[in-house]
Scaffold this motif. Structure first.
Motif, PDB file in Angstrom:
ATOM      1  N   LYS A  29      -7.295   2.694   7.486  1.00 38.63           N
ATOM      2  CA  LYS A  29      -7.686   2.135   6.270  1.00 38.63           C
ATOM      3  C   LYS A  29      -6.404   1.414   5.545  1.00 38.63           C
ATOM      4  O   LYS A  29      -6.586   0.343   4.831  1.00 38.63           O
ATOM      5  CB  LYS A  29      -8.136   3.125   5.109  1.00 38.63           C
ATOM      6  CG  LYS A  29      -9.777   3.547   5.310  1.00 38.63           C
ATOM      7  CD  LYS A  29     -10.111   4.329   4.429  1.00 38.63           C
ATOM      8  CE  LYS A  29     -11.102   5.417   4.898  1.00 38.63           C
ATOM      9  NZ  LYS A  29     -11.207   6.505   4.099  1.00 38.63           N
ATOM     10  N   GLU A  30      -5.262   1.699   5.938  1.00 39.25           N
ATOM     11  CA  GLU A  30      -4.006   1.106   5.836  1.00 39.25           C
ATOM     12  C   GLU A  30      -4.218  -0.354   6.190  1.00 39.25           C
ATOM     13  O   GLU A  30      -3.769  -1.213   5.701  1.00 39.25           O
ATOM     14  CB  GLU A  30      -2.795   1.694   6.165  1.00 39.25           C
ATOM     15  CG  GLU A  30      -2.470   3.059   5.536  1.00 39.25           C
ATOM     16  CD  GLU A  30      -1.769   2.660   4.352  1.00 39.25           C
ATOM     17  OE1 GLU A  30      -0.873   2.013   4.234  1.00 39.25           O
ATOM     18  OE2 GLU A  30      -2.184   3.413   3.146  1.00 39.25           O
ATOM     19  N   GLU A  31      -4.787  -0.575   7.202  1.00 43.77           N
ATOM     20  CA  GLU A  31      -4.873  -1.936   7.776  1.00 43.77           C
ATOM     21  C   GLU A  31      -5.599  -2.974   6.780  1.00 43.77           C
ATOM     22  O   GLU A  31      -5.396  -4.130   6.892  1.00 43.77           O
ATOM     23  CB  GLU A  31      -5.612  -2.005   9.151  1.00 43.77           C
ATOM     24  CG  GLU A  31      -4.860  -1.127  10.121  1.00 43.77           C
ATOM     25  CD  GLU A  31      -5.572  -1.269  11.718  1.00 43.77           C
ATOM     26  OE1 GLU A  31      -6.004  -2.513  11.698  1.00 43.77           O
ATOM     27  OE2 GLU A  31      -5.341  -0.593  12.803  1.00 43.77           O
ATOM     28  N   VAL A  32      -6.330  -2.283   5.962  1.00 40.77           N
ATOM     29  CA  VAL A  32      -7.279  -3.356   5.060  1.00 40.77           C
ATOM     30  C   VAL A  32      -6.611  -2.887   3.705  1.00 40.77           C
ATOM     31  O   VAL A  32      -7.424  -3.206   2.895  1.00 40.77           O
ATOM     32  CB  VAL A  32      -8.643  -3.302   5.204  1.00 40.77           C
ATOM     33  CG1 VAL A  32      -9.158  -4.030   6.596  1.00 40.77           C
ATOM     34  CG2 VAL A  32      -9.207  -1.800   5.202  1.00 40.77           C
ATOM     35  N   ARG A  33      -5.555  -2.229   3.639  1.00 38.11           N
ATOM     36  CA  ARG A  33      -5.077  -1.820   2.354  1.00 38.11           C
ATOM     37  C   ARG A  33      -5.123  -2.697   1.304  1.00 38.11           C
ATOM     38  O   ARG A  33      -5.274  -2.865   0.015  1.00 38.11           O
ATOM     39  CB  ARG A  33      -3.833  -1.191   2.387  1.00 38.11           C
ATOM     40  CG  ARG A  33      -3.265  -0.390   1.091  1.00 38.11           C
ATOM     41  CD  ARG A  33      -2.276   0.650   1.518  1.00 38.11           C
ATOM     42  NE  ARG A  33      -1.091  -0.396   1.989  1.00 38.11           N
ATOM     43  CZ  ARG A  33       0.059  -0.413   1.722  1.00 38.11           C
ATOM     44  NH1 ARG A  33       0.389  -0.052   0.430  1.00 38.11           N
ATOM     45  NH2 ARG A  33       1.012  -1.486   2.174  1.00 38.11           N
ATOM     46  N   ASN A  34      -4.596  -4.019   1.699  1.00 36.87           N
ATOM     47  CA  ASN A  34      -4.417  -5.204   0.684  1.00 36.87           C
ATOM     48  C   ASN A  34      -5.341  -5.867   0.685  1.00 36.87           C
ATOM     49  O   ASN A  34      -5.319  -7.202   0.105  1.00 36.87           O
ATOM     50  CB  ASN A  34      -3.221  -5.969   1.536  1.00 36.87           C
ATOM     51  CG  ASN A  34      -1.771  -5.357   1.608  1.00 36.87           C
ATOM     52  OD1 ASN A  34      -1.430  -4.290   0.504  1.00 36.87           O
ATOM     53  ND2 ASN A  34      -1.144  -5.643   2.782  1.00 36.87           N
TER      54      ASN A  34
END
Lengths: 299, 330
Positions: free
Chosen positions: B238-243
């Motif tokens: 999910k960090e990959e789309v955190r932004n």
């Protein structure tokens, strides 16, 4: 010790009790027995099968008796006696029909069992167990042989009541030996068909062809001498020919000739080895073929 | 000491189907690359999720590990055993649960099914019965143990299929969509069992339910068209789309998806049509700014009316969407 066994011994991963004691086997008789019992249990849960097993062979046989009676009169003819060496056509053929029950069942059994497992969706779960395939094949064959024994005995009892045929029961022991050898030889044949069924899926045409060729080559309702000479040579390669001729002789005449019997048993042993070799190789090929295509459970 | 319960290296599987004329003459050969150079290690004791849409290659990978499908190239080892060269040992090390209620004998009772398979794993009569009753009890099926399977519900049958995989207490479990088609109660029961009772097992779980993967898995591999797209813990993924934000919009009519995709701030956009409504999911760095601009566009588009919109926290589905351009449930 194989690499796999060494690897297994050195494995340090936490293992269950089962895994610690696990050893692959070439043949797992317990699995074969369990598989056969499972098939019998399921068969019993379709009660209509029992009726059919007993009555159907008589219906197949009836046209031959009627044809014989229409052509040669009741029971026999001079030409039949000269050709076969036996007096009574019905006694001559019923014992062969009895033996052929095992032939027919052995050819169909294993392949149809695998087909049934495919349709049921249970073939893949069976194949992910570490049970040798041969055990499953033998288990399937055993259960069908037992069912067949039931239907063949019903056939014999009904026939003796209807036609008054009698056989030499003192010859039961050599008959059982010959019958068992024939059934074992045919198991090899059915492994081959099971392999073909894994590949081609629909067994009906293939098995029908083999079944009919065997039926023609086996001297059931006619003596071997009635076959054209080329077919007579081919018929010796079919286990049922040797078995029918030997068992018929024993059951009707009640005479046991050790040398003739041993010759027949020796030839049958050769057929068992040949058929099992070809059958197992063909099944392995079929299994690999389906694994390559991912179509093990497909139908 | 071996660290990984499952080791997959450069594993590929290509299915070739040949269309024939008059049964024998080949006229067309189709190649389907079901798995493309998959490399994956699963440490022992982990629950590893394989998440992807239908046809992504999840089941093919499970079948390769279960020795039901031969890989075209590459290697795979389970419990240290090569699935090709040491397949019998590999099979003894795994329990397989395929999401198929037909994979048990319907004419046999639940107990008979379990005892039959237990004996294939060389248990004695008493061991097999004890193990069967123990597992059926854990699944809450002991009262139905003598009932023919054909008389049981779909959920109960699936529990038997699941329990069968545990019969020989294998260190590795391959669970192929075990909760597929189950009603929520049964699915929750099964998930709870996997999470609470099987912590000592290494589990490879395929699913296309994101919340299931999120709930159960220590690590997740995202797979699409036979390729591993990414792997990590649910949090890492999910960090990959955190932004990024994910804007979910319910619209009457059919919005112009290509136009939306062409907007400079949009990263990805999908639309699902149902009963004259479109469910639009669009990702962008600033979901609120995106909502403002999209609402303005929709307002000017004839025959399109926004009924509802919501800016959500990223999910695994958003990660998948970002990596593959498609949704898991497509």
């Amino acid at each position: 010790m194989t690499v796999a066994e060494l690897n297994h011994q050195n494995s340090r991963l936490e293992e269950s009790l089962y895994l610690r004691s696990f050893k692959p086997r070439l043949m797992d008789w317990q699995a074969a027995k369990v598989f056969a019992l499972k098939n019998l249990r399921i068969a019993i849960r379709y009660p209509a099968n029992f009726m059919i097993w007993g009555v159907l062979p008589l219906l197949w046989y009836a046209p031959y008796i009627l044809m014989m009676v229409a052509i040669a009169g009741p029971g026999t003819s001079q030409h039949f006696t000269e050709l076969s060496g036996f007096q009574d056509f019905i006694t001559f053929s019923i014992i062969a029909v009895f033996v052929y029950q095992y032939v027919d069942k052995s050819i169909w059994s294993v392949g149809n069992n695998f087909r049934w497992e495919q349709f049921s969706g249970t073939l893949e779960p069976l194949f992910v167990t570490p049970v040798p395939r041969i055990s499953i094949l033998v288990g399937a064959a055993f259960s069908d042989t037992l069912q067949c024994t039931f239907s063949a005995c019903v056939l014999l009892i009904i026939s003796s009541l209807l036609f008054g045929v009698t056989y030499a029961f003192t010859m039961v022991a050599p008959i059982v030996v010959m019958l068992t050898m024939m059934v074992f030889a045919l198991y090899g044949f059915s492994f081959l068909i099971a392999g073909m069924i894994l590949v081609f899926k629909d067994p009906s045409v293939l098995t029908e062809l083999i079944s009919n060729v065997t039926y023609v080559l086996s001297p059931i309702t006619y003596p071997l001498q009635a076959l054209p000479s080329a077919a007579r040579y081919a018929s010796v390669l079919v286990p049922s020919t040797v078995a029918i001729i030997t068992i018929r002789e024993l059951a009707i005449t009640g005479l046991f000739e050790p040398i003739t019997f041993l010759q027949a048993a020796g030839w049958m042993l050769a057929l068992i080895i040949g058929f099992w070799g070809i059958g197992i190789l063909a099944f392995r090929w079929g299994e690999n073929w389906t694994k390559e295509r991912g179509s093990m459970g497909g139908f | 000491m071996k660290q990984n319960a499952v080791e997959i290296e450069d594993l590929s599987k290509t299915f070739i189907s040949i269309r024939r004329r008059a049964i024998v003459v080949p006229v067309e050969k189709t190649r389907v690359e079901a798995l493309r150079s998959i490399t994956l290690d699963i440490p022992k004791g982990q629950i590893y999720g394989l998440l992807g849409p239908n046809g992504a290659g999840k089941t093919t990978l499970i079948k390769c590990l279960a020795t039901l499908v031969l890989p075209t190239s590459g290697t795979a080892r389970v419990n240290g055993y090569d699935v090709l060269k040491e397949s019998t040992y590999a099979r003894a090390s795994i329990g397989v649960c395929q999401g198929n209620e037909r994979s048990i004998y319907w004419k046999l009772s639940a107990r008979e099914n379990m005892i039959f398979f237990a004996k294939l794993y060389r248990m004695t009569d008493s061991e097999a019965k004890e193990r069967a009753d123990d597992l059926l009890g854990r699944m809450g099926l002991l009262e139905k143990a003598d009932e023919k399977t054909e008389n049981l519900s779909h959920g109960m049958r699936m529990k038997i299929v699941f329990a069968r995989a545990l019969l020989h207490d294998p260190p590795i479990l391959l669970l192929d969509e075990p909760t597929q088609g189950l009603d929520p109660t049964f699915a929750t029961d099964l998930r709870k069992y996997i999470r609470d009772e099987l912590r000592d097992k290494t589990i490879l779980l395929t699913t296309h339910y994101m919340h299931e993967a999120d709930l159960l898995c220590d690590k997740i591999a995202l797979i699409n068209e036979g390729e591993l797209k990414s792997f990590g813990t649910p949090k890492e993924l999910k960090e990959e789309v955190r932004n990024y934000d994910s804007l979910h919009m319910k619209v009457v009519g059919t919005p112009d998806l290509e136009h939306i995709k062409a907007m400079d701030m949009v990263l990805s956009a999908t639309s699902t049509e149902r009963n004259g409504h479109s469910e639009l999911v669009v990702t962008a760095q600033d979901g609120y700014e995106l909502a403002y601009r999209l609402l303005a566009i929709m307002h000017q588009t004839p025959d399109v009316k926004v009924e509802h919109f919501e800016v959500k926290e990223p999910t695994l589905d958003d990660v998948f969407l970002k990596l593959t351009g498609r949704r898991i449930e497509d």
